[in-house]
Design an enzyme around this catalytic site. Structure first.
Site: not given
Ligand code: GAL
Length: 353
Positions: A82, A107, A181, A253, A317
């Site tokens: 972000r 992204h 991803h 996350d 990631e």
């Protein structure tokens, strides 16, 4: 062994999409598309010698075109994760970006690299076959400055490692922070949730983020929290605990600060007792987003007609920290004109002893 190319399908604009299959002497296979430089299939041996496909994906280009919020296997660019407020300032100039995640940029924006056609170069070395996917991203593409030449090379080695090497260069100072991803499930992509699989992450801290997953700048110790993966824990063990970080992330996350050395190092591992597969992740970047597929809605028909439920895959990631451009204290994903950005991620597979 080697590389096989086949027609995979067509985009809605009528472009022909090809699939490139790399195979090593052990029978491990990785299949990538020139659409999005997507990793579509990854077949690795389990403890019984059977091959399991351990990544999520679709059987048609349309699948990827229609589902643009899960990023299965995608190459993400120009900037992974972000950017707060969907804008940034570089050398006094403001660059507005797409607000595609609430008021923030995620992204890269709506027209991400995961939906672009890449140019392909195959490297026919039979021991370590590789395919290089390249892309020209023009000045102000997605709002980012600079004409950028980008490429990602997938290489499959004889010791069951899939290596992803990124290289990029722009003619102006710009942000470059690509990632992959892929959603991994070591019992096979079709096998249901990953809650009983175990994760280890070489990180003492993570970047604290608000309810919109934007870092506040604070690095918080994992000690004594459900975020601590310095030794193996199943994903499901603590994921639903009463915890602010887990609440904000809808589960895991979060960006882990993976004990940065600037060099290639082991940063994480995933293992499954059921299949006996161990995956070790290496990277030369300072951050890694652990994302446990919390936003998979269970309405997507994936490969082989499989419906992927929530939390059926886990992403590792590799990245610069999210929103680093607004945090000068974080290592910056900013590259000068004509400076080459290079980064490598490796996924190494073996059988648990
Ligand atoms: C992750 C991100 C998640 C979610 C996901 C795509 O990288 O951290 O919040 O947006 O991508 O569904």
């Amino acid at each position: 062994m080697g590389i096989t190319k086949r027609k995979f399908g067509e985009t809605k604009n009528g472009e022909c999409v090809s699939a490139y299959l790399l195979k090593n002497a052990n029978g491990m296979e990785a299949e990538m598309l020139d659409f999005g430089a997507i990793l579509r299939v990854l077949k690795v041996p389990d403890k019984n010698g059977a091959f399991l496909d351990v990544v999520h994906g679709f059987d048609s280009v349309k699948g990827y075109e229609d589902h643009n919020d899960t990023y299965y296997g995608a190459t993400i660019g120009r900037c992974g994760n972000r950017i707060a407020g969907a804008q940034f300032v570089l050398d006094g100039k403001t660059y507005p970006l797409d607000a595609n995640d609430g008021k923030n940029n995620l992204h890269g924006g709506f027209a991400g690299y995961e939906h672009r056609m890449f140019t392909v170069r195959e490297m026919q070395d039979n021991d370590t076959p590789s395919v290089c996917f390249s892309l020209h991203s023009p000045d102000m593409d997605q709002g980012f400055p600079g004409n950028l030449d980008f490429c990602i090379t997938y290489q499959l080695t004889a010791d069951n490692t899939l290596q992803l090497s990124y290289a990029a260069m722009s003619d102006q100072k710009t942000i470059i922070n690509p990632t992959n991803h892929s959603y991994f499930n070591l019992n096979g992509h079709q096998s249901g949730t990953i809650l009983d699989q175990e994760v280890m992450i070489c990180a003492d801290a993570f970047t604290w983020a608000d309810a919109e997953s934007i870092p506040t700048g604070e690095l918080v110790s994992v000690e004594g929290t459900p975020m601590d993966f310095r030794s193996f824990h199943t994903i499901g063990e603590r994921i639903d605990q009463e915890d602010t970080a887990l609440k904000y992330g809808n589960g895991y996350d979060h960006n882990y600060c993976v004990n940065d050395t600037g060099k290639m190092k082991k940063i994480a591992a995933l293992r499954s007792a059921r299949s006996g597969i161990l995956m070790e992740v290496e990277s030369d970047l300072p951050g890694m987003q652990l994302y446990t597929g919390n936003f998979i809605k269970g309405n997507q028909t994936g490969k082989g007609g499989v419906c992927y439920p929530r939390r059926s895959g886990v992403c590792f990631e590799t990245q610069y920290y999210p929103d680093a451009i607004h945090h000068p204290e974080f290592k910056q994903p900013v590259y000068a004109a004509n400076e080459t950005m290079r980064s490598t991620t490796r996924y190494h597979f073996s059988i648990l002893s």
